[in-house]
Design a protein around this motif. Structure first.
Motif, PDB file in Angstrom:
ATOM      1  N   GLU A 153       8.691 103.448 -28.294  1.00 32.34           N
ATOM      2  CA  GLU A 153       6.935 103.913 -28.654  1.00 32.34           C
ATOM      3  C   GLU A 153       6.897 102.224 -29.136  1.00 32.34           C
ATOM      4  N   VAL A 154       5.367 101.437 -29.439  1.00 28.30           N
ATOM      5  CA  VAL A 154       5.117 100.411 -29.470  1.00 28.30           C
ATOM      6  C   VAL A 154       3.700 100.910 -30.051  1.00 28.30           C
ATOM      7  N   VAL A 155       2.918  99.681 -31.162  1.00 30.83           N
ATOM      8  CA  VAL A 155       1.826  99.397 -32.046  1.00 30.83           C
ATOM      9  C   VAL A 155       1.026  99.074 -31.215  1.00 30.83           C
ATOM     10  N   LEU A 156      -0.116  99.384 -30.705  1.00 29.01           N
ATOM     11  CA  LEU A 156      -1.506  98.512 -29.904  1.00 29.01           C
ATOM     12  C   LEU A 156      -1.371  97.056 -31.006  1.00 29.01           C
ATOM     13  N   GLY A 157      -1.718  96.096 -29.659  1.00 28.55           N
ATOM     14  CA  GLY A 157      -1.935  94.502 -29.742  1.00 28.55           C
ATOM     15  C   GLY A 157      -0.249  94.282 -29.861  1.00 28.55           C
ATOM     16  N   LYS A 158       1.121  95.225 -30.518  1.00 31.48           N
ATOM     17  CA  LYS A 158       1.896  93.962 -30.208  1.00 31.48           C
ATOM     18  C   LYS A 158       2.683  93.943 -29.160  1.00 31.48           C
ATOM     19  N   PRO A 159       4.161  92.940 -29.526  1.00 35.78           N
ATOM     20  CA  PRO A 159       4.563  92.843 -28.151  1.00 35.78           C
ATOM     21  C   PRO A 159       5.555  93.719 -27.757  1.00 35.78           C
ATOM     22  N   LEU A 160       5.639  94.281 -26.368  1.00 32.07           N
ATOM     23  CA  LEU A 160       6.823  95.540 -26.131  1.00 32.07           C
ATOM     24  C   LEU A 160       7.877  94.236 -25.616  1.00 32.07           C
ATOM     25  N   GLN A 161       9.110  95.049 -26.110  1.00 36.05           N
ATOM     26  CA  GLN A 161      10.271  94.182 -25.173  1.00 36.05           C
ATOM     27  C   GLN A 161      11.430  95.302 -25.395  1.00 36.05           C
TER      28      GLN A 161
END
Length: 694
Positions: free
Chosen positions: A392-400
C-alpha cells in the motif's frame, strides 16, 4: 658662579662620509654662558649607536674623538652629552658613513682533491665587525661563477663546504663581504683567489654485449660492465634497464650478467659506477629480433548456457612447430587444462573466466591474449514486493518496489511494468529497485516485473502485485444535536464526518482544556460516526472538536464547536413555584400584620371611650360616696366596659357574616432577603379583603 648652556653640537671631520682607511675626528662642542672669574669643568661623553665610545673631562668647550683609520664598522649614528655642575645638555645625532670595506682573506683546506670529495672554504674580514654577509664564488673552467652567500651575526668570518662534482678539473674560488648601511649595500672588494686541482677516482665505465649487439629470441646474451679505479674502497657497479636493477657488485672492477634473449630484452641498458658522492654512467642499446609471433586462441562461443559444449583452439600465424598448452587464468594462479592446441569440454557456471594459449619454441614461451568465456544459468521467476512491507502507498507519496531474482548468472536485466506500460529497465546482479513518484487512486493493482540474463531461456515475469492507494482523510467536521445550548441532564448527539478518505477511519472526539481530554474514540468503515453523550452536566460546558485519520497517518482536525449546558425547563418551573410560594406567604404575613394592627387601633379607641365614661361615673360616685381614705372600688368601670364591648360585638355580628369578597392587587417592592428569594419585577398576589360596615 652662574652659567647656562646655549647649545651642544657634534660634527665630523673631514665629513660625515669617510673612505675606509682614512682618519676621522668626531668633535663635541658646548656653547656656555657664565659669570667671570671662575673655572667650569665639562664632562664630555660621545655615543655611537647609543653605546659609549669616548669620555673626557675638560675646562675647554670642545672634546675630540680621534679615529686614525676609519673602518666600515665605524659607520653609525653619533651624538654627545655635556655635563657641567648639575646641568646636562645633549646634542642632536649625526650619521657617519665609512664607505668601503677591507679586503677579505680566503683560505682552503686542500688544493688537490678527487671527484666527490669536499673542499672547505673560509672567508674572513678581520677588521670588520658583525653582522656581516659573506659570498663565496666557485668558477669552473670556461663557465660562469657559482655564488653562495651566508649571513654571520656573531663573527667576522664564515666557513662553507663545496662538493667537487664529476667532470670538474681545475676549480677557482674567491669571496667578498658586504653589509647594509641605510637600506643599501656596502660591498668589499674580492678576496684572493684559491686554485684547487680535481682528479677522477675512477674512469667512466664501459658496457659491452657478447657475442654482438643484435640478437634473436632464444639466443644467449651476455653483458659486461668494467672501470678503472684509484681506490677500490666503497666502489659499486650497477646494471639496470628501465630503472630496474638487473645486477650489482661491490669492491670489484667489473660486472657480468647473462640471460636468454626475448623481445622484452630489447631496449636501453645503463651501467653505473658509484663511489662516495661520485657516480658515472654508460648507456648501451640492445635489439632482439622475434623468433615467432605470439599465439592466438579462438573460442567456438564466448557466451554459453549451462551444459553446452565449448571448443578452444590455439594457433600461430605462419608457424607450426610449437608446443601448445591451454590455460585458465585465476587470481590464485593459472590452471593448466591441456597440452594441446585444441580443448573441447561441456561447461558449467564455474567454468566462466579467461583462457589463454601458450606456445614454446627453443625455450621461448609466449602467451596469447586472453579470451573471456561466460557461462549462464537461467534466471528464476522474480518476486515483486514493496520496500517497507505492506502493498500500500499513500496518495501522492512515492512507491518503492524491489524486484528480486534469486537464481541466475549475473548480470541480470530487470524490467518494471505499471499496467501494460514499461516504466524502467535496470541491470544488476540480483535485484533492482523501482520508484513510482506519481501514485494516483487509479493505480491500484497492475505492478509487475520481469528478469532475464544472457541465457537462452529468455524473459521470466513475476506475479502481478496489487498495491492499495490510501487516500488521506480530508475536511473533518463536527456537529451536535442540539447545537449550542443543551439542557442540564439531557442527551447530546455528536456527529464527526469527513469529506473523503480510505476506510477504515479512526474518529476521536476531544474537549479542550489545558490538556485536551479524549472523550470518545472509534474506528469505522464509514465516513462519519455518531456519538450519544448521556446526561449532560454543567461541567460539560466547553469547546469540542474531532480528529480523524486512517492508515495514511495524517491527522485532520475539525473546526471547534462550543456547547453551553443550561438549566432544564422543569427545574425553572420548580424554582418559579418556590419563589411564588415564598412571595405569597410573605404577602399573607404582611396582610395579617396589617389587619392585626388595624384591629388593635380600633380596640384602643373603644377602650379610651370606655375609660372616659368610667371616669365620669367614678367621679360621680366619688362625689356621692364618703371618702374612705386611700381605698377605692373599680367594679362599676369593669361592668360598664364589659357591657359596652358586648353591645358592640352584638351589633357587628350580622354585618361581618353578610360581607362581600373582593380581590385586589398588592405590589411588593421589597422583601426580607432572609425570608424568601429576591425576585425582580412585580409579583401579583391575590388576597381576600372582606368589606365590612366598619
Amino acid at each position: 658662579q652662574v652659567f647656562t648652556f646655549n647649545s651642544v653640537g657634534i660634527k665630523v671631520r673631514p665629513s660625515e662620509t669617510v673612505r675606509n682607511g682614512a682618519p676621522m675626528s668626531v668633535i663635541c662642542h658646548a656653547d656656555i654662558s657664565k659669570s667671570p672669574n671662575f673655572q667650569l669643568q665639562h664632562n664630555f661623553t660621545i655615543f655611537k649607536d647609543n653605546k659609549v665610545v669616548f669620555m673626557t673631562v675638560s675646562d675647554k668647550e670642545d672634546a675630540r674623538y680621534e679615529i686614525p683609520v676609519a673602518k666600515s664598522s665605524d659607520t653609525g649614528e653619533y651624538k654627545c652629552t655635556v655635563k657641567a655642575g648639575k646641568k646636562i645638555q645633549r646634542s642632536n645625532p649625526v650619521f657617519v658613513w665609512v664607505k668601503g670595506m677591507t679586503k677579505p682573506i680566503l683560505t682552503v683546506d686542500r688544493k688537490d682533491v678527487l671527484e666527490g670529495e669536499i673542499v672547505e672554504l673560509r672567508c674572513e674580514l678581520p677588521e670588520e665587525e658583525p653582522p656581516l654577509y659573506f659570498c663565496f664564488r666557485k668558477t669552473k673552467t670556461n663557465s660562469t661563477p657559482q655564488q653562495k652567500c651566508n649571513e654571520e651575526r656573531q663573527r667576522n668570518f664564515s666557513v662553507v663546504e663545496s662538493v667537487v662534482e664529476e667532470k670538474d678539473d681545475i676549480l677557482k674560488f674567491d669571496c667578498f663581504g658586504k653589509r647594509t648601511v641605510n637600506f643599501s649595500w656596502d660591498i668589499s672588494e674580492y678576496s684572493n683567489t684559491a686554485l684547487v686541482t680535481v682528479r677522477e677516482p675512477f674512469i667512466k665505465p664501459t658496457l659491452i654485449t657478447k657475442p654482438s649487439r643484435n640478437f634473436t629470441e632464444g639466443d644467449q646474451i651476455q653483458f659486461e660492465c668494467s672501470t678503472a679505479v684509484v681506490q677500490m674502497h666503497d666502489i659499486e657497479i650497477i646494471l639496470q634497464k628501465n630503472k630496474t636493477i638487473l645486477k650489482s657488485v661491490q669492491d670489484k672492477k667489473s660486472l657480468k650478467y647473462s640471460t636468454v634473449a626475448t623481445l622484452e630484452h630489447s631496449g636501453e641498458y645503463v651501467c653505473k659506477v658509484e663511489q662516495g658522492r661520485t657516480s658515472k654512467t654508460t648507456k648501451l642499446n640492445v635489439v632482439v629480433s622475434e623468433l615467432f609471433p605470439k599465439p592466438t586462441v579462438a573460442a567456438s562461443m564466448t557466451k554459453l548456457d549451462e551444459n553446452e559444449v565449448l571448443t578452444l583452439r590455439c594457433s600461430i600465424n605462419g608457424f607450426q612447430a610449437a608446443n601448445f598448452s591451454i590455460v585458465q587464468k585465476n587470481a590464485n594462479g593459472d590452471i593448466p587444462l591441456k597440452n594441446s592446441e585444441t580443448l573441447t569440454m561441456r561447461v558449467s557456471v564455474n567454468d566462466s573466466g579467461s583462457y589463454t594459449c601458450r606456445a614454446a619454441v627453443k625455450g621461448i614461451v609466449k602467451e596469447s591474449k586472453p579470451v573471456r568465456i561466460n557461462v549462464y544459468a537461467p534466471v528464476s521467476k522474480p518476486t515483486l514486493s514493496v520496500v517497507g512491507g505492506l502493498p500500500e502507498v499513500v496518495l501522492g507519496k512515492p512507491l518503492q518496489l524491489i524486484c528480486h531474482s534469486v537464481m541466475g548468472t549475473p548480470p541480470k536485466t530487470f524490467i518494471f511494468y505499471k499496467g501494460n506500460n514499461t516504466k524502467k529497465t535496470v541491470t544488476n546482479d540480483t535485484y533492482a529497485v523501482f520508484l513510482d513518484e506519481n501514485t494516483r487512486p487509479s493505480d491500484e493493482g497492475g505492478y509487475s516485473c520481469a528478469a532475464r540474463n544472457n541465457h537462452s531461456s529468455g524473459l521470466k515475469t513475476s506475479d502481478t502485485l496489487n498495491v492499495t492507494v490510501i487516500v488521506p482523510v480530508r475536511d473533518a467536521s463536527l456537529g451536535s444535536v442540539p447545537y449550542g445550548e443543551v439542557e442540564d441532564g439531557s442527551d447530546t448527539a455528536f456527529l464527526c464526518s469527513v469529506k473523503e478518505g480510505t476506510l477504515p477511519i479512526l474518529f476521536r472526539i476531544f474537549r479542550k482544556t489545558d490538556h485536551d481530554v479524549l472523550l470518545y474514540e472509534k474506528s469505522e468503515h464509514a465516513d462519519r460516526i455518531l456519538w450519544h453523550k448521556k446526561t449532560m452536566k454543567r461541567q460539560d460546558t466547553g469547546t469540542y472538536y474531532c480528529m480523524a485519520s486512517n492508515r495514511a497517518n495524517m491527522d485532520v482536525t475539525s473546526h471547534p464547536i462550543t456547547i453551553s449546558v443550561i438549566l432544564a425547563a422543569w427545574k425553572k418551573g420548580v424554582i418559579a413555584a418556590l419563589v411564588l410560594i415564598t412571595i405569597a406567604g410573605a404577602a399573607a404575613l404582611a396582610l395579617w400584620w396589617f389587619l392585626r394592627k388595624k384591629k388593635k387601633a380600633k380596640g384602643s379607641s373603644v377602650e379610651m371611650s370606655g375609660s372616659a365614661l368610667a371616669a365620669n361615673l367614678t367621679s360621680e360616685k366619688l362625689t356621692r360616696q364618703p371618702n374612705d381614705g386611700d381605698y377605692f372600688s373599680g367594679s362599676g368601670y369593669i361592668e360598664d366596659s364589659e357591657n359596652h364591648m358586648k353591645s358592640t360585638g352584638e351589633s357587628k355580628g350580622p354585618d361581618l357574616e353578610s360581607a362581600e369578597v373582593e380581590y385586589t392587587e398588592v405590589e411588593v417592592s421589597a422583601l426580607d432577603p432572609h425570608r424568601a428569594p429576591v425576585q425582580k419585577g412585580t409579583e401579583t398576589v391575590y388576597s381576600e379583603i372582606r368589606k365590612a360596615n366598619n
